[in-house]
Write an enzyme that holds these catalytic residues in place. Sequence first.
Site, mmCIF file in Angstrom:
data_model
loop_
_atom_site.group_PDB
_atom_site.id
_atom_site.type_symbol
_atom_site.label_atom_id
_atom_site.label_comp_id
_atom_site.label_asym_id
_atom_site.label_seq_id
_atom_site.Cartn_x
_atom_site.Cartn_y
_atom_site.Cartn_z
ATOM 1 N N GLU B 50 5.642 6.188 1.135
ATOM 2 C CA GLU B 50 6.873 6.600 0.794
ATOM 3 C C GLU B 50 7.870 5.688 0.550
ATOM 4 O O GLU B 50 8.154 4.694 1.442
ATOM 5 C CB GLU B 50 7.217 7.435 2.165
ATOM 6 C CG GLU B 50 7.393 8.961 1.880
ATOM 7 C CD GLU B 50 7.784 9.472 3.173
ATOM 8 O OE1 GLU B 50 6.833 10.185 3.907
ATOM 9 O OE2 GLU B 50 8.948 9.125 3.648
ATOM 10 N N ASP B 61 19.372 10.986 7.829
ATOM 11 C CA ASP B 61 18.878 9.749 8.435
ATOM 12 C C ASP B 61 19.626 9.185 9.351
ATOM 13 O O ASP B 61 20.870 9.199 9.504
ATOM 14 C CB ASP B 61 18.766 8.758 7.268
ATOM 15 C CG ASP B 61 17.701 9.128 6.452
ATOM 16 O OD1 ASP B 61 16.608 9.262 6.855
ATOM 17 O OD2 ASP B 61 17.814 9.137 5.194
ATOM 18 N N TYR B 176 5.513 18.214 4.895
ATOM 19 C CA TYR B 176 5.994 17.137 6.064
ATOM 20 C C TYR B 176 6.399 17.935 7.179
ATOM 21 O O TYR B 176 7.676 18.329 6.949
ATOM 22 C CB TYR B 176 6.950 16.290 5.171
ATOM 23 C CG TYR B 176 7.508 15.078 5.896
ATOM 24 C CD1 TYR B 176 7.975 15.097 7.185
ATOM 25 C CD2 TYR B 176 7.905 14.145 5.206
ATOM 26 C CE1 TYR B 176 8.414 14.089 7.863
ATOM 27 C CE2 TYR B 176 8.349 13.007 5.766
ATOM 28 C CZ TYR B 176 8.628 13.059 7.028
ATOM 29 O OH TYR B 176 9.051 11.717 7.797
#
Lengths: 407, 278
Positions: B50, B61, B176
């Site tokens: 990734e 994040d 995911y």
Amino acid sequence: MSVVAKPNSFRSGPDERGRFGVFGGRFVAETLMPLVLDLEHAYTQAKADPSFRADMGSFLRHYVGRPSPLYFAERLTAHLGGAKIYLKREELNHTGSHKVNNVLGQILLARRMGKTRIIAETGAGQHGVATATLCARFGLECVVYMGAVDVERQKPNVTRMNMLGAEVVPVQSGSRTLKDALNEALRDWVTNVADTFYCIGTVAGPHPYPMMVRDFQSVIGDEVREQIEEAEGRLPDSLIACIGGGSNAMGLFHPFLDEPEVAIYGVEAAGHGIASGLHAASLTGGRPGILHGNRTYLLMDQDGQITEAHSISAGLDYPGIGPEHAWLHEAGRVTYLSATDEEALEAFQLLSRLEGIIPALEPAHALARVIELAPKLPSRHVMVVNLSGRGDKDVPQVAEILEKRRT
Amino acid sequence: MTTRLSARFEQCRASERAALVTFVTAGDPDHATSLEIVKALPEAGADIIELGMPFTDPMADGPAIQASGLRALKGGETLVKTLALVRDFREHDRETPIILMGYYNPIYIHGVARFLDDAKAAGVDGLIVVDLPPEEDDELCLPALESGLAFIRLATPTTDEKRLPKVLGNTRGFVYYVSITGITGAATPDFGAVSAAVSRIKRHTPLPVAVGFGVKTPEHAAAVAEAADAVVIGSSLVEAVRTSLDGQGRATSETVDAVANLVRALAKGVAAVRKAAA
């Protein structure tokens, strides 16, 4: 600029996807998507509930102090020698700015949704203070994210938030201003999904925020319609307001968007000047992109990286603008201008001396364009300026700038 | 249709183990070093790469990946350079799938059609774009599927039973699962809850399910490998980059090895869990 078909009404947006033309939308991480949908559902129900509206009305009147006056600025009008200038006195609201109108709505909504913890981002600190105030009033936990740079330049508001029992978190990431405070608030929300309500301070973010904040702020324009009717017996000829994210402007403008004879001006912060590249004028100097949950005009580089905004006013120091403004810009319904730091400082001093009203640096940007526009207009032209906040918070900063110049 | 991604998952299933997905940021700490890091990943045990496309405002994040992205941007990384990095990697490795992960704005500014052409030509296999939920599928997801790139969607603890089909609808490659409500590299997940969530997702889709966010150590990796088809590690790898840098933030002779060694340890953790071949 793309060509936008002229709609039948400028007041019908957003569509069911939260879009104003191509702008707006819901560009958020999956974790937040269910929360955003819940919020939309809760807001739709509240809006239709007479008891919610009654609660809003009662608190706006007895706690916020509405309606705010529409004041004829006689000496400013005489000094400029043109248009008749009225000031919408949002700075007289409890907490000192228009921000409280929206916060009240969102906090009442948060209570309906059973949320116990409120988070907010703030630039100048006005939205943070309003949020801290209403959290104190309703006994809710309050965490305010504020860029470390803004914590420094808007200290009086940090002290106020602390006194009201809020926790102020200085944000050290990125440019350490409003956009980074927003990022950090989103990171908090994604982490604390069950009990937390994110109280956004402007007409930006994912749908339904731009619509909801606009609705809560439209009390400004609704009152102006009644007040100007009483004072002048007719609609105003023009409206003018400053724009960071654009909530005070949208609140004033929205009730007038379908009155074609009313000219509407938004004023962005030009910082050191548009040509310098150091400004916060997203419409004048930016282009469409995606940030903070919506598509709108943004300041960015060639690679799509968001660039830092620059403004003397922490409340306008944001590299984006509400999506409805982006749409009104492309549709040509609102004319967007800009004012530099220097022009805002001059307007700040002029209003203080002529009218005994110290404006916040944010609406001083709108006043700067009034100083230019009003003298060119006839005395029968009625112009309404949104005086969105008071300048107490800016007094130390402006005093320091003026002091430096004397020495 | 067999793709690099489906072939790799098939291979892992045949070896009766979960796949290891490793995240690093393109251009961190500089372009040349990050190419060396990416080249070292497969041999160290990464099954899928990734590659983070740095962005100034990475809302999902945590501090580690934020800092990693800023290092890359400071070093002059751009979307065009990231695509070049994939192209260079493909000259050495034609088997290991590469997924680009990031935020929509740089792609939107590059131009969606041009981006898809360029990504495909460079040898990209799939995309994860954090701020594009299914409600915005016509922006990039549908054009990507049309051009033959996988669009990998995140499912989260807030994605309930009713919403799951919507999230899985246009997902290709793998799903995911974000193991926590939160940002990357933050809390450590409750592995019992993760296992239940993976089973729940598997009832709705035949696609492999990868699990990430908060998975840091070989022990975590092993725990996740019990439940999932793939384990995603990101924050601890970019932390390994950071701690290998010199006082000025420049790469050292240790940088590539620091990441590769950690990947080796993680791969061991994943391989220790024997999974019955389906």
